[in-house]
Write a protein that holds these residues in place. Structure first.
Motif, short mmCIF file in Angstrom:
data_model
loop_
_atom_site.label_atom_id
_atom_site.label_comp_id
_atom_site.label_asym_id
_atom_site.label_seq_id
_atom_site.Cartn_x
_atom_site.Cartn_y
_atom_site.Cartn_z
N MET A 185 68.80 31.13 54.57
CA MET A 185 68.56 32.47 54.13
C MET A 185 67.97 32.54 52.78
O MET A 185 68.90 31.82 51.71
CB MET A 185 69.67 33.54 54.52
CG MET A 185 69.97 33.64 55.97
SD MET A 185 71.32 34.90 56.16
CE MET A 185 70.39 36.32 55.96
N LEU A 186 67.15 33.38 52.26
CA LEU A 186 66.70 33.93 50.88
C LEU A 186 66.73 35.43 51.00
O LEU A 186 66.27 36.09 51.67
CB LEU A 186 65.51 33.06 50.73
CG LEU A 186 64.61 33.72 49.35
CD1 LEU A 186 65.44 33.22 48.19
CD2 LEU A 186 63.19 33.25 49.35
N ALA A 187 67.60 35.91 49.80
CA ALA A 187 67.48 37.41 49.38
C ALA A 187 66.87 37.42 48.08
O ALA A 187 67.14 36.79 47.25
CB ALA A 187 68.87 37.93 49.46
N THR A 214 71.46 24.75 45.74
CA THR A 214 70.62 25.27 46.57
C THR A 214 69.50 25.88 46.13
O THR A 214 68.21 25.68 46.86
CB THR A 214 71.60 26.45 46.88
OG1 THR A 214 72.78 26.21 47.35
CG2 THR A 214 70.72 27.57 47.92
N ALA A 215 69.29 26.38 44.98
CA ALA A 215 67.76 26.78 44.32
C ALA A 215 66.83 25.38 44.36
O ALA A 215 65.72 25.73 44.51
CB ALA A 215 68.03 27.31 42.91
N ALA A 221 66.66 35.96 43.10
CA ALA A 221 66.72 35.34 44.19
C ALA A 221 68.04 34.70 44.38
O ALA A 221 68.58 34.16 43.65
CB ALA A 221 65.66 34.13 44.17
N VAL A 222 68.82 34.68 45.59
CA VAL A 222 69.80 34.33 46.05
C VAL A 222 69.72 33.59 47.24
O VAL A 222 68.89 33.95 48.34
CB VAL A 222 71.04 35.12 46.26
CG1 VAL A 222 71.22 35.77 44.80
CG2 VAL A 222 70.84 36.54 47.19
N TRP A 223 70.37 32.42 47.57
CA TRP A 223 70.12 31.57 48.68
C TRP A 223 71.27 31.34 49.48
O TRP A 223 72.56 31.86 49.01
CB TRP A 223 69.75 30.04 48.19
CG TRP A 223 68.43 30.10 47.81
CD1 TRP A 223 67.70 30.15 46.61
CD2 TRP A 223 67.21 29.74 48.74
NE1 TRP A 223 66.44 30.13 46.42
CE2 TRP A 223 66.05 29.83 47.78
CE3 TRP A 223 67.12 29.48 50.03
CZ2 TRP A 223 64.41 29.83 48.38
CZ3 TRP A 223 65.62 29.52 50.46
CH2 TRP A 223 64.49 29.42 49.58
#
Length: 146
Positions: free
Chosen positions: A27-29, A126-127, A56-58
């Motif tokens: 998921m990406l928010a 993650t990024a 952006a958060v993953w």
């Protein structure tokens, strides 16, 4: 000497998180964060200047953001600056965002520090592992919300 890419922000969400789910459930928010600086000008008048940041958060953080963050929520976050270059109508453009490593919702009574700490420590890179399709058709135009 090597530099360090570290960002710490304290602000309020400008909109509810927009969440994408990729193959494999990753998921990406994305959301905007407003930070406001207050100072006095030369005439002694109080001035407020608001800066808007793309966030952006993953992974697990994206799921938590989707469930608990809403427009206006005060948060503290840490991450790094990431700038991408793209071309639109033959014009080179740049898009800068903060890839958050951790965020902490403020103002609650969930723990003794006054908030919940949501960290991506289980997936520290993650990024860097972001799928290319996350950005393929997602570049902003001249109609950014700020």
């Amino acid at each position: 000497m090597r530099g360090v890419n570290k960002v710490i922000l304290l602000g309020h969400l400008g909109k509810d998180p927009e969440v994408q789910t990729f193959d494999g459930g990753r998921m990406l928010a994305k959301f905007t964060l407003a930070t406001t600086e207050t100072y006095k000008d030369k005439a002694g008048q109080k001035v407020e200047k608001t800066e808007w940041h793309n966030i952006a958060v993953w992974g697990v953080q994206a799921d938590i953001a989707q469930k608990y963050l809403r427009k206006g929520t005060p948060i503290y976050l840490e991450g790094k600056i990431s700038t991408r270059e793209y071309e639109k109508d033959g014009v080179k453009k740049y898009f800068t965002e903060i890839i958050a490593d951790t965020f902490n919702m403020l103002g609650g009574k969930e723990n003794s520090s006054g908030g919940n700490n949501y960290s991506n420590n289980a997936q520290p890179n993650t990024a860097q592992a972001a799928p290319a399709e996350a950005y393929s058709n997602d570049m902003p135009g001249d109609d950014l919300p700020f």
